[in-house]
Design a protein around this motif. Structure first.
Motif, PDB file in Angstrom:
ATOM      1  N   ASP A 242      25.127  32.396  43.340  1.00 41.36           N
ATOM      2  CA  ASP A 242      25.756  33.589  43.901  1.00 41.36           C
ATOM      3  C   ASP A 242      27.276  33.549  43.766  1.00 41.36           C
ATOM      4  O   ASP A 242      27.977  34.412  44.287  1.00 41.36           O
ATOM      5  CB  ASP A 242      25.365  33.778  45.370  1.00 41.36           C
ATOM      6  N   SER A 243      27.801  32.539  43.044  1.00 41.56           N
ATOM      7  CA  SER A 243      29.234  32.495  42.751  1.00 41.56           C
ATOM      8  C   SER A 243      29.475  31.584  41.550  1.00 41.56           C
ATOM      9  O   SER A 243      28.705  30.655  41.306  1.00 41.56           O
ATOM     10  CB  SER A 243      30.037  31.999  43.958  1.00 41.56           C
ATOM     11  N   TYR A 244      30.563  31.874  40.809  1.00 40.92           N
ATOM     12  CA  TYR A 244      30.931  31.077  39.639  1.00 40.92           C
ATOM     13  C   TYR A 244      32.456  31.014  39.537  1.00 40.92           C
ATOM     14  O   TYR A 244      33.154  31.920  40.005  1.00 40.92           O
ATOM     15  CB  TYR A 244      30.390  31.694  38.340  1.00 40.92           C
ATOM     16  N   ARG A 245      32.939  29.944  38.913  1.00 41.45           N
ATOM     17  CA  ARG A 245      34.341  29.839  38.563  1.00 41.45           C
ATOM     18  C   ARG A 245      34.453  29.993  37.046  1.00 41.45           C
ATOM     19  O   ARG A 245      33.883  29.220  36.292  1.00 41.45           O
ATOM     20  CB  ARG A 245      34.921  28.492  38.995  1.00 41.45           C
ATOM     21  N   ILE A 246      35.170  31.040  36.592  1.00 45.50           N
ATOM     22  CA  ILE A 246      35.361  31.297  35.170  1.00 45.50           C
ATOM     23  C   ILE A 246      36.733  30.751  34.779  1.00 45.50           C
ATOM     24  O   ILE A 246      37.758  31.206  35.300  1.00 45.50           O
ATOM     25  CB  ILE A 246      35.280  32.803  34.857  1.00 45.50           C
ATOM     26  N   GLN A 247      36.740  29.780  33.879  1.00 44.22           N
ATOM     27  CA  GLN A 247      37.996  29.161  33.473  1.00 44.22           C
ATOM     28  C   GLN A 247      38.094  29.087  31.960  1.00 44.22           C
ATOM     29  O   GLN A 247      37.090  29.017  31.265  1.00 44.22           O
ATOM     30  CB  GLN A 247      38.119  27.749  34.068  1.00 44.22           C
ATOM     31  N   GLY A 248      39.308  29.082  31.464  1.00 43.80           N
ATOM     32  CA  GLY A 248      39.555  28.983  30.040  1.00 43.80           C
ATOM     33  C   GLY A 248      40.922  29.525  29.716  1.00 43.80           C
ATOM     34  O   GLY A 248      41.826  29.527  30.563  1.00 43.80           O
ATOM     35  N   ASN A 249      41.093  30.001  28.507  1.00 47.56           N
ATOM     36  CA  ASN A 249      42.353  30.642  28.142  1.00 47.56           C
ATOM     37  C   ASN A 249      42.101  31.666  27.047  1.00 47.56           C
ATOM     38  O   ASN A 249      41.105  31.598  26.325  1.00 47.56           O
ATOM     39  CB  ASN A 249      43.399  29.611  27.724  1.00 47.56           C
ATOM     40  N   VAL A 250      43.010  32.606  26.964  1.00 48.25           N
ATOM     41  CA  VAL A 250      42.975  33.610  25.905  1.00 48.25           C
ATOM     42  C   VAL A 250      44.317  33.568  25.179  1.00 48.25           C
ATOM     43  O   VAL A 250      45.275  32.948  25.640  1.00 48.25           O
ATOM     44  CB  VAL A 250      42.716  35.028  26.461  1.00 48.25           C
ATOM     45  N   PHE A 251      44.366  34.216  24.046  1.00 49.71           N
ATOM     46  CA  PHE A 251      45.574  34.220  23.220  1.00 49.71           C
ATOM     47  C   PHE A 251      45.911  35.674  22.903  1.00 49.71           C
ATOM     48  O   PHE A 251      45.066  36.424  22.408  1.00 49.71           O
ATOM     49  CB  PHE A 251      45.311  33.429  21.937  1.00 49.71           C
ATOM     50  N   ILE A 267      43.146  31.430  32.183  1.00 50.55           N
ATOM     51  CA  ILE A 267      42.348  32.278  33.071  1.00 50.55           C
ATOM     52  C   ILE A 267      41.563  31.382  34.015  1.00 50.55           C
ATOM     53  O   ILE A 267      40.926  30.411  33.593  1.00 50.55           O
ATOM     54  CB  ILE A 267      41.382  33.173  32.279  1.00 50.55           C
ATOM     55  N   SER A 268      41.609  31.690  35.286  1.00 45.71           N
ATOM     56  CA  SER A 268      40.798  30.997  36.290  1.00 45.71           C
ATOM     57  C   SER A 268      40.446  32.024  37.362  1.00 45.71           C
ATOM     58  O   SER A 268      41.288  32.418  38.158  1.00 45.71           O
ATOM     59  CB  SER A 268      41.559  29.816  36.895  1.00 45.71           C
ATOM     60  N   VAL A 269      39.191  32.468  37.356  1.00 43.62           N
ATOM     61  CA  VAL A 269      38.758  33.531  38.253  1.00 43.62           C
ATOM     62  C   VAL A 269      37.506  33.081  39.006  1.00 43.62           C
ATOM     63  O   VAL A 269      36.538  32.613  38.399  1.00 43.62           O
ATOM     64  CB  VAL A 269      38.444  34.836  37.486  1.00 43.62           C
ATOM     65  N   TYR A 270      37.523  33.204  40.317  1.00 38.83           N
ATOM     66  CA  TYR A 270      36.354  32.941  41.136  1.00 38.83           C
ATOM     67  C   TYR A 270      35.641  34.266  41.380  1.00 38.83           C
ATOM     68  O   TYR A 270      36.262  35.245  41.825  1.00 38.83           O
ATOM     69  CB  TYR A 270      36.749  32.304  42.470  1.00 38.83           C
ATOM     70  N   VAL A 271      34.358  34.326  41.067  1.00 40.36           N
ATOM     71  CA  VAL A 271      33.609  35.569  41.238  1.00 40.36           C
ATOM     72  C   VAL A 271      32.376  35.302  42.111  1.00 40.36           C
ATOM     73  O   VAL A 271      31.749  34.257  42.002  1.00 40.36           O
ATOM     74  CB  VAL A 271      33.172  36.186  39.885  1.00 40.36           C
ATOM     75  N   ASP A 272      32.073  36.253  42.971  1.00 41.72           N
ATOM     76  CA  ASP A 272      30.831  36.180  43.736  1.00 41.72           C
ATOM     77  C   ASP A 272      30.251  37.573  43.860  1.00 41.72           C
ATOM     78  O   ASP A 272      30.859  38.560  43.441  1.00 41.72           O
ATOM     79  CB  ASP A 272      31.050  35.536  45.108  1.00 41.72           C
TER      80      ASP A 272
END
Length: 276
Positions: A242-251, A267-272
């Motif tokens: 029911d929740s995830y942490r999306i991490q990485g980077n874009v250019f 990018i570091s976004v917590y989503v629920d």
């Protein structure tokens, strides 16, 4: 020009640092220094962060696979700092860094000095291009999660702020490109963005943004909004959370009539899931 050196603090590396790096840097009008040469009052980690952020570029010795070096290098890469990587053996290079340029110097300080001199010339040119970059690019994010019994889908809203920090009108903007390692459905103004396979490693996909401005006034700014979504989990592969942490980077790359300007953005976004 300042180069912050991150490497093991071991006497076996003294010649590498003092003769191979520091002397060669001085010959190229560069001040190369390590943390143990500095006097500071704040905590060591805070000092490391500030030095990485304030220097012109990084020299990192990956020999011995030192975890502190990897940690500090990871931070430098995350903020988009220019890095020169050196190592005594190619076996010390982690898999996810093998695509980066390295100097493998073995036991030869002479070889290290020769290769570093050439890399210093490259670094100076890259830094000069960066300093002449009129654009400052920032990324704002928020997101949410939708789940069913079968899958979890994340939506991330991106706002790309592009500021012209110069005292004159920006070069004419011909295109803006968005690079990602993962395949996303990206929409702008409700329409899917066209994309192709990327020729820029480690990014796999290159999206072309639509723009309604060609120039940005001096000290002015413009904004691009994107809506991205992707299924990140399937029930037949793993349990749906029911929740995830999306991490990485874009250019982000801005193509203009005066050349291309780019920036890597973390990018570091917590989503629920929504509560209603």
């Amino acid at each position: 020009m300042k180069a912050f050196v991150i490497m093991p603090f071991d006497e076996s590396f003294d010649d590498v640092f003092k003769i191979g790096i520091k002397e060669t840097a001085k010959e190229n009008d560069i001040d190369a220094y390590r943390l143990d040469e500095e006097l500071f009052d704040e905590g060591m980690l805070d000092k490391i962060y500030s030095e990485i952020e304030s220097c012109d570029f990084i020299i990192a010795d990956l020999s011995d696979k030192n975890p502190n070096v990897f940690y500090e290098l990871g931070y430098a890469h995350a903020i988009g700092k220019l890095c020169i990587l050196i190592t005594q053996s190619a076996e010390n290079i982690p898999f996810d860094l093998k695509h980066k340029r390295h100097i493998v110097y073995g036991t030869s300080i002479v070889h290290l000095k020769e290769k570093l001199s050439k890399n210093f010339e490259w670094a100076k040119k890259e830094i000069e291009v960066y300093k002449n970059n009129p654009f400052e690019i920032e990324l704002k994010t928020d997101g949410y999660l939708e789940t069913t019994d079968e899958y979890a889908e994340v939506t991330i809203n991106l706002i790309i702020d592009i500021e012209n920090k110069s005292n004159k009108v920006s070069p004419e903007i011909q295109a803006i490109y968005f690079y990602s390692t993962k395949m996303w459905t990206i929409k702008q103004h409700g329409k899917k963005l066209p994309y192709k396979k990327s020729d820029l490693k480690p990014y796999n996909y290159k999206y072309q943004l639509s723009i309604d401005f060609s120039k940005i006034p001096k000290k002015g700014w413009s904004q691009v909004e994107l809506n991205t979504c992707r299924i990140i989990a399937n029930s037949w592969e793993e349990d749906i959370k029911d929740s995830y942490r999306i991490q990485g980077n874009v250019f982000i790359e801005i193509a203009t009539d005066k050349g291309n300007f780019s920036k890597k953005l973390p990018i570091s976004v917590y989503v629920d899931t929504l509560p209603f």
